[in-house]
Motif scaffolding. Structure first.
Motif, mmCIF file in Angstrom:
data_model
loop_
_atom_site.group_PDB
_atom_site.id
_atom_site.type_symbol
_atom_site.label_atom_id
_atom_site.label_comp_id
_atom_site.label_asym_id
_atom_site.label_seq_id
_atom_site.Cartn_x
_atom_site.Cartn_y
_atom_site.Cartn_z
ATOM 1 N N ASP A 1 9.009 94.460 69.652
ATOM 2 C CA ASP A 1 8.229 93.306 70.076
ATOM 3 C C ASP A 1 9.169 92.170 70.496
ATOM 4 O O ASP A 1 9.816 91.555 69.648
ATOM 5 N N GLY A 2 9.277 91.948 71.796
ATOM 6 C CA GLY A 2 10.129 90.873 72.304
ATOM 7 C C GLY A 2 11.415 91.333 72.931
ATOM 8 O O GLY A 2 12.224 90.496 73.355
ATOM 9 N N LEU B 1 16.908 90.361 74.235
ATOM 10 C CA LEU B 1 15.849 89.598 73.587
ATOM 11 C C LEU B 1 15.247 88.618 74.586
ATOM 12 O O LEU B 1 15.962 87.824 75.204
ATOM 13 N N GLU B 2 13.938 88.695 74.755
ATOM 14 C CA GLU B 2 13.247 87.862 75.726
ATOM 15 C C GLU B 2 13.213 86.394 75.270
ATOM 16 O O GLU B 2 13.376 86.093 74.080
ATOM 17 N N ARG C 1 11.662 84.574 71.764
ATOM 18 C CA ARG C 1 11.310 85.640 70.823
ATOM 19 C C ARG C 1 12.316 85.730 69.677
ATOM 20 O O ARG C 1 13.472 85.341 69.799
ATOM 21 N N THR C 2 11.833 86.288 68.568
ATOM 22 C CA THR C 2 12.640 86.449 67.371
ATOM 23 C C THR C 2 12.586 87.900 66.910
ATOM 24 O O THR C 2 11.515 88.529 66.941
ATOM 25 N N LEU C 3 13.734 88.420 66.499
ATOM 26 C CA LEU C 3 13.820 89.780 65.976
ATOM 27 C C LEU C 3 14.307 89.724 64.532
ATOM 28 O O LEU C 3 15.393 89.192 64.266
ATOM 29 N N ALA D 1 17.255 85.082 67.035
ATOM 30 C CA ALA D 1 16.260 84.377 67.840
ATOM 31 C C ALA D 1 16.867 83.930 69.158
ATOM 32 O O ALA D 1 18.038 83.560 69.227
ATOM 33 N N ASP E 1 16.017 81.071 71.588
ATOM 34 C CA ASP E 1 15.219 79.867 71.790
ATOM 35 C C ASP E 1 15.364 79.302 73.194
ATOM 36 O O ASP E 1 14.843 78.211 73.480
#
Length: 350
Positions: free
Chosen positions: A173-174, A204-205, A208-210, A255, A257
């Protein structure tokens, strides 16, 4: 890839620093920032690489002992990569590209075209030599070169191994990930390692946070290739730098940002317990070993074999400076001390 420095340092580590109290108050793992230093790769126009390992601050992350980050490089302006045959001992070299292509030839009889998203791992063992040259059709060159220290039981091997692996993307997700070494996010690489390791590209888009599950027995480093607002455990990691976390974390929060996609390279592994001496392209255990390797290379010894078919930017068998192989620098006039890496816990400099 070779270490082009005329006076390579042994990069002996020193203790110092404390965990970042800001991270502790937030309930996240402390993060240590390892900044890069510029090193000219060579050639008349000197393509530069940005080196985060080894440093005096920290020499290894797991068994990862060398991180060179380069590009995006306009090959028409810099001449690109043209590394004539050069030696290695006691380590593995791992090539990972984002853009461009590199021709690899080694003395184990292996030749390959290194391409983006495809991992190439060369195992030196007791000795190997190889060449690396950006291909004529490459307009921009961009990637990382990583070295892995071999433990005592593997470093004397006579086999000159080469492995190629194309990882399948793992979506989350992301973003997405390409796991080229070890296990992460349910993906496992079949590539041979001699100590517990992990290596992956993570995209990472924006916004978004992983929350990334990791092995608590591993220490980790996160290299930021692109992304001006990337944080690791709430700590900003600048572009070209590595955010280091020690052992004991089960989850790492990454993350993005910023307003653009971020591209990151994660490396990690169990702390490497052996003391090593690393000088130029050689990894050994003593000054005497390093001196022996250098003498054998300079005298065209059989330890390293021969590279057949190297075509550099200066023509068949020659790089742009007219060399058919890279000579070793002069040894320092002092006894080399083994690396004493700091304990596997992040330290705060500030």
């Amino acid at each position: 890839m070779t270490n082009p420095e005329e006076n390579p340092d042994t990069h002996v580590c020193a203790d110092g620093g404390l965990p970042d109290p800001r991270a502790e108050r937030a309930g996240r793992a402390p993060v240590e920032i390892v900044t890069a230093r510029a090193v000219p790769l060579g050639g008349p126009r000197a393509m530069n690489v940005r080196r985060t390992l080894p440093q005096r601050q920290r020499s290894l992350i797991g068994a990862w002992c060398f991180i060179d980050h380069y590009g995006p490089d306009d090959v028409a302006s810099t001449g690109g990569m043209d590394v004539a045959p050069h030696p290695h001992t006691g380590l593995q070299t791992l090539s990972w590209l984002f853009e461009g292509a590199v021709s690899h030839i080694d003395s184990g009889g292996n030749s390959a075209r290194v391409l983006p998203g495809e991992m190439n791992l060369m195992t030196a063992g007791a000795g190997i030599c190889h060449s690396e040259t950006s291909t004529p059709d490459t307009g921009r060159l961009h990637g990382v070169q990583l070295w892995i220290a071999l433990p005592e039981e593997a470093r004397h091997g006579s086999g000159r191994a080469f492995e190629h692996f194309v990882p399948e993307p793992v979506d989350f997700d992301g973003g997405t990930s390409l796991v080229f070494l070890g296990s992460l996010l349910g993906s496992e690489s079949p590539v041979t390692t001699h100590t517990p390791l992990v290596g992956a590209e993570i995209r990472l888009e924006p916004g978004r946070t992983l929350d990334l599950p990791v092995d608590p027995g591993y220490e980790h480093g996160l290299l930021v290739d692109t992304g001006e607002a990337v944080t690791l455990e709430g700590v900003h990691v600048p572009e070209d730098a590595v955010g280091y976390t020690g052992v004991e974390s089960r989850t790492l929060r990454i993350a993005n940002d910023g307003g653009e996609p971020a591209r990151l390279v994660l490396v990690g592994g169990a702390p490497f317990a052996e003391e090593v001496v690393m000088w130029w392209n050689f990894l050994g255990r003593s000054t005497e070993e390093i001196a022996q390797y250098r003498e054998e290379w300079q005298n065209h010894g059989e330890r390293f074999g021969r590279v057949e078919g190297y075509v550099g930017h200066g023509g068949p068998g020659k790089n742009s400076e007219g060399m058919d192989r890279i000579p070793a620098p002069e040894l320092p006039p002092v006894r080399m001390r083994p690396r004493k890496n700091p304990p596997p816990h992040a330290r705060f400099q500030g």
